[in-house]
Each structure stands twice: as C-alpha cells, then as structure tokens.
Design a protein around this motif. Sequence first.
Motif, PDB file in Angstrom:
ATOM      1  N   UNK A   1     103.861  12.798 -44.220  1.00 31.51           N
ATOM      2  CA  UNK A   1     103.658  11.388 -44.975  1.00 31.51           C
ATOM      3  C   UNK A   1     104.610  10.499 -45.100  1.00 31.51           C
ATOM      4  N   UNK A   2     105.711  10.904 -44.931  1.00 31.32           N
ATOM      5  CA  UNK A   2     106.952   9.879 -45.318  1.00 31.32           C
ATOM      6  C   UNK A   2     107.014   9.131 -43.804  1.00 31.32           C
ATOM      7  N   UNK A   3     106.791  10.057 -42.744  1.00 31.85           N
ATOM      8  CA  UNK A   3     106.977   9.292 -41.381  1.00 31.85           C
ATOM      9  C   UNK A   3     105.729   8.536 -41.423  1.00 31.85           C
ATOM     10  N   UNK A   4     104.570   8.480 -41.559  1.00 27.67           N
ATOM     11  CA  UNK A   4     103.505   7.629 -41.545  1.00 27.67           C
ATOM     12  C   UNK A   4     103.621   6.491 -42.693  1.00 27.67           C
ATOM     13  N   UNK A   5     104.440   6.505 -43.775  1.00 32.76           N
ATOM     14  CA  UNK A   5     104.606   5.291 -44.546  1.00 32.76           C
ATOM     15  C   UNK A   5     105.640   4.535 -43.779  1.00 32.76           C
ATOM     16  N   UNK A   6     106.766   5.226 -43.170  1.00 41.52           N
ATOM     17  CA  UNK A   6     107.790   4.343 -42.332  1.00 41.52           C
ATOM     18  C   UNK A   6     107.264   3.636 -41.410  1.00 41.52           C
ATOM     19  N   UNK A   7     105.981   4.287 -40.527  1.00 42.79           N
ATOM     20  CA  UNK A   7     105.512   3.458 -39.610  1.00 42.79           C
ATOM     21  C   UNK A   7     104.734   2.393 -40.001  1.00 42.79           C
ATOM     22  N   UNK A   8     103.845   2.490 -41.195  1.00 40.82           N
ATOM     23  CA  UNK A   8     103.221   1.528 -41.521  1.00 40.82           C
ATOM     24  C   UNK A   8     103.821   0.493 -42.218  1.00 40.82           C
ATOM     25  N   UNK A   9     105.123   0.695 -42.761  1.00 41.94           N
ATOM     26  CA  UNK A   9     105.586  -0.314 -43.296  1.00 41.94           C
ATOM     27  C   UNK A   9     106.450  -1.196 -42.184  1.00 41.94           C
ATOM     28  N   UNK A  10     106.838  -0.340 -41.156  1.00 43.59           N
ATOM     29  CA  UNK A  10     107.531  -1.321 -40.156  1.00 43.59           C
ATOM     30  C   UNK A  10     106.437  -2.276 -39.329  1.00 43.59           C
ATOM     31  N   UNK A  11     105.385  -1.787 -39.197  1.00 48.56           N
ATOM     32  CA  UNK A  11     104.198  -2.522 -38.779  1.00 48.56           C
ATOM     33  C   UNK A  11     103.940  -3.547 -39.438  1.00 48.56           C
TER      34      UNK A  11
END
Length: 90
Positions: free
Chosen positions: A18-28
């Motif tokens: 979940x944390x990794x997904x959030x990081x990816x989405x925020x970077x995008x």
Amino acid sequence: MADDAAFSNPDVLTATAQGRLRTIIERIERLEEDKAAIMADIKEVFAEAKGEGYDVKTLRKVVRIRKQDKAKRQEEEAILDLYLSAMGEV
C-alpha cells in the motif's frame, strides 16, 4: 521482484505494498503537474512567437524535424521527393 505476498490475494495489499502504491501514484501526480506546467510554458512561447509574426505550424514542424535522426530525416525527404516527382508535383 515485488513482494509476492502483497499480490497473492488481489483484494488485499500488505502495508508495504500500500505504501509503495501510494508513493508511485504520488510521483505520477507530481510529474503530471510538472508536465502541465511545461505544456503551459510551451504554449506561451508559441503565442509569443506568433505575436512576433512567426508561423506556429511551421515552428512545430521544425521542432519535430529537429528531434529526428539526421540520416532518417534525409531518407524520408528523399522518398518524399521521389513520390512528389512521380506525381508530377516537383
């Protein structure tokens, strides 16, 4: 490789996933904001050029052409000349 446990059940993500997904989405999202700002800057430069009497359509074409490999561009131009000549246009 990605944490296999995180994706073993498609309905549940581990806290790490979940944390990794959030990081990816925020970077995008940040990159999309940057892209929008850059596109606005480019639009402004084209408007400035138009205001100074330059043809924007031609400017866009020049930018596109300059992105191409020189040898590839020359080959395409030669083929275009050949086709136009065959059609009696040149």
